[in-house]
Enzyme design. Structure first.
Site, PDB file in Angstrom:
ATOM      1  N   ARG A  45     -19.610  10.357   2.682  1.00 55.73           N
ATOM      2  CA  ARG A  45     -18.301  10.963   2.944  1.00 55.73           C
ATOM      3  C   ARG A  45     -18.349  11.803   4.220  1.00 55.73           C
ATOM      4  NH1 ARG A  45     -17.295  15.498   0.431  1.00 55.73           N
ATOM      5  NH2 ARG A  45     -18.009  14.774  -1.593  1.00 55.73           N
ATOM      6  N   TYR A  97       8.073   7.591  14.367  1.00 59.08           N
ATOM      7  CA  TYR A  97       7.828   6.742  13.190  1.00 59.08           C
ATOM      8  C   TYR A  97       8.365   7.458  11.941  1.00 59.08           C
ATOM      9  CZ  TYR A  97       5.334   4.562   9.369  1.00 59.08           C
ATOM     10  OH  TYR A  97       5.030   3.967   8.175  1.00 59.08           O
ATOM     11  N   ASP A 169       0.845  10.800  19.541  1.00 60.10           N
ATOM     12  CA  ASP A 169       0.595   9.580  18.783  1.00 60.10           C
ATOM     13  C   ASP A 169       0.569   8.438  19.804  1.00 60.10           C
ATOM     14  OD1 ASP A 169       0.798   7.211  17.321  1.00 60.10           O
ATOM     15  OD2 ASP A 169       1.975   8.124  15.724  1.00 60.10           O
ATOM     16  N   LYS A 194      -2.760  -0.828  14.052  1.00 60.63           N
ATOM     17  CA  LYS A 194      -1.932  -1.544  15.016  1.00 60.63           C
ATOM     18  C   LYS A 194      -2.797  -2.177  16.123  1.00 60.63           C
ATOM     19  CE  LYS A 194       1.308  -0.278  12.294  1.00 60.63           C
ATOM     20  NZ  LYS A 194       1.317   1.050  11.851  1.00 60.63           N
TER      21      LYS A 194
HETATM   22  C1  PLP Z   1       3.663   5.099  15.789  1.00 60.34           C
HETATM   23  C2  PLP Z   1       3.064   5.097  14.415  1.00 60.34           C
HETATM   24  N1  PLP Z   1       2.309   6.134  14.007  1.00 60.34           N
HETATM   25  C3  PLP Z   1       1.758   6.168  12.779  1.00 60.34           C
HETATM   26  C4  PLP Z   1       1.956   5.152  11.869  1.00 60.34           C
HETATM   27  C5  PLP Z   1       1.320   5.218  10.511  1.00 60.34           C
HETATM   28  O1  PLP Z   1       0.179   4.429  10.460  1.00 60.34           O
HETATM   29  P1  PLP Z   1      -0.416   3.704   9.153  1.00 60.34           P
HETATM   30  O2  PLP Z   1       0.612   2.711   8.714  1.00 60.34           O
HETATM   31  O3  PLP Z   1      -1.689   3.107   9.635  1.00 60.34           O
HETATM   32  O4  PLP Z   1      -0.607   4.760   8.123  1.00 60.34           O
HETATM   33  C6  PLP Z   1       2.723   4.046  12.244  1.00 60.34           C
HETATM   34  C7  PLP Z   1       2.929   2.949  11.285  1.00 60.34           C
HETATM   35  O5  PLP Z   1       3.759   2.073  11.469  1.00 60.34           O
HETATM   36  C8  PLP Z   1       3.298   4.016  13.544  1.00 60.34           C
HETATM   37  O6  PLP Z   1       4.058   2.986  13.952  1.00 60.34           O
END
Ligand code: PLP
Length: 379
Positions: A45, A97, A169, A194
């Site tokens: 962990r 998001y 992000d 992604k």
């Molecule tokens: C820009 C962005 N940030 C964060 C996330 C969240 O990621 P996860 O689905 O891997 O938890 C997403 C998911 O679509 C996203 O498009």
């Protein structure tokens, strides 16, 4: 070393076998040589050699000092929001998001953290909303799904002048195209699911810090060790494998995306195209300065909500599915999927409506993608 090289080799060091592919250390715990001694690994962990190689490689690509690989993008953003305390104020891009908006509004606001959404493309607006208790600015650039471009360097300066962190992000561009830490960001997060994964087969997240000795890094270290959000060993290995082709994939996706965006602009059923690589996009000049590519995401609006739904039903090659960044092209209906729980007020402010479609462009032959979109638009 250049990115294409770093992506292939990362921090890989050959072990005594000379294995070219990183070994997978599927061990939950590690033997101590003697009392008070450690190999550097004690318990999975806290640290695992495979995950650590991935973390080091992603930190190198983002030019950060330390990275944590976790079980999803939301797990990474969750660690970020845990850095704040009751009474703190955090500004977020208003186009964001939907899951991040939900985490802030429906979960962390219950713990006394105040969140406010602002158009982070407008520096004056952002400056006007800074308060004495503002401790963080959280942005996406390009934003999801309206593809707005915010000025990372200017926002970092503003954040630092007010003793706050700038968190970016970087999911939509990946470090191959944009490195927010080099522009002043303190923390970068990714939905590793992604572009970093790129094959729609792993759910993963990353948090990278600019300063490994700073308060944010120390807190994340404690949280990761105590709460255990870390990425599994096997998924870490899959992500290491994915990174090797990151540059090839995203360059091809961006090339396809530009061709599709230009084609969409000429279609009578399409009323707006949002792609920062189009010179008429309001963020084109800024994006050209702060990144070395425009990415593979294209949003567009069609003439009616009915047509949008028909397009989704008629697709043959492109899949109607959530997510983005993989080699397979996907079309999403943000209003009912990724942004389903977005407050009405934010939808109205950003223009996200029932005519909007979001395309994650894959690496297929662009002519086949265009032919599929054409038959879906024409019906
Ligand atoms: C820009 C962005 N940030 C964060 C996330 C969240 O990621 P996860 O689905 O891997 O938890 C997403 C998911 O679509 C996203 O498009």
């Amino acid at each position: 070393m250049q990115d294409f090289t770093l992506e292939v080799h990362g921090c890989h060091e050959y072990d005594k076998t000379g294995a070219i592919s990183e070994p997978i250390y599927l061990s939950a715990t590690f033997r101590h040589p003697a009392f008070g001694q450690s190999t550097g690994y004690d318990y999975g962990r806290v640290a695992n050699p495979t995950r650590e190689n991935l973390e080091k490689s992603v930190a190198m690509l983002e030019q950060g000092e330390r990275c944590w690989a976790v079980s999803s993008g939301m797990a990474a953003i969750n660690l970020v929001l845990k850095l704040f305390k009751p009474g703190d104020h955090v500004l977020l891009s208003e186009d964001l998001y939907g899951g991040t908006v939900r985490l802030a509004n429906d979960i962390y606001s219950h713990y006394g953290i105040e969140f406010e959404f602002v158009d982070t493309t407008d520096m004056e607006l952002v400056s006007g909303q800074i308060r004495a208790n503002t401790k963080g600015l959280f942005i996406e650039t390009p934003s999801n799904p309206m593809m707005l471009i915010s000025d990372i360097k200017a926002l970092a300066q503003l954040a630092h002048a007010n003793d706050a962190w700038l968190i970016v992000d970087n999911t939509f561009l990946s470090p191959h195209f944009q490195k927010p830490i080099t522009l002043g960001a303190d923390i970068v997060v990714h939905s590793g699911t992604k572009y970093l994964c790129g094959h729609n087969d792993v759910i993963a997240g990353f948090l990278i810090v600019a300063d490994k000795e700073g308060a944010a890094a120390r807190r994340v270290e404690l949280l990761a060790k105590s709460e255990g959000p870390n990425l599994s060993t096997f998924d870490s290995w899959l992500m290491l494998r994915s990174l090797k082709t990151l540059g090839l994939r995203v360059e091809k996706q961006a090339e396809n995306a530009l061709a599709i965006a230009k084609w969409l602009q000429k279609q009578p059923q399409v009323t707006a195209v949002y792609y920062p690589g189009l010179p008429e996009h309001p963020g084109f000049a800024l994006q050209s300065r702060q990144a070395v590519g425009f990415g593979g995401m294209v949003s567009f609006k069609v003439t009616s909500a009915e047509l949008a739904k028909n397009v989704l039903a008629r697709l043959k090659l492109i899949a109607f599915a959530e997510s983005l960044g993989g080699v397979e092209s996907l079309l999403t209906y943000p209003l009912a999927q990724t942004h389903a729980e977005m407050p009405q007020e934010l939808l109205a402010r950003t223009g996200l409506d029932d005519k909007l479609l979001r395309l994650s462009v894959g690496i297929e032959a662009v002519a086949d993608l265009i032919a599929d979109l054409q038959q879906a638009l024409e019906g």
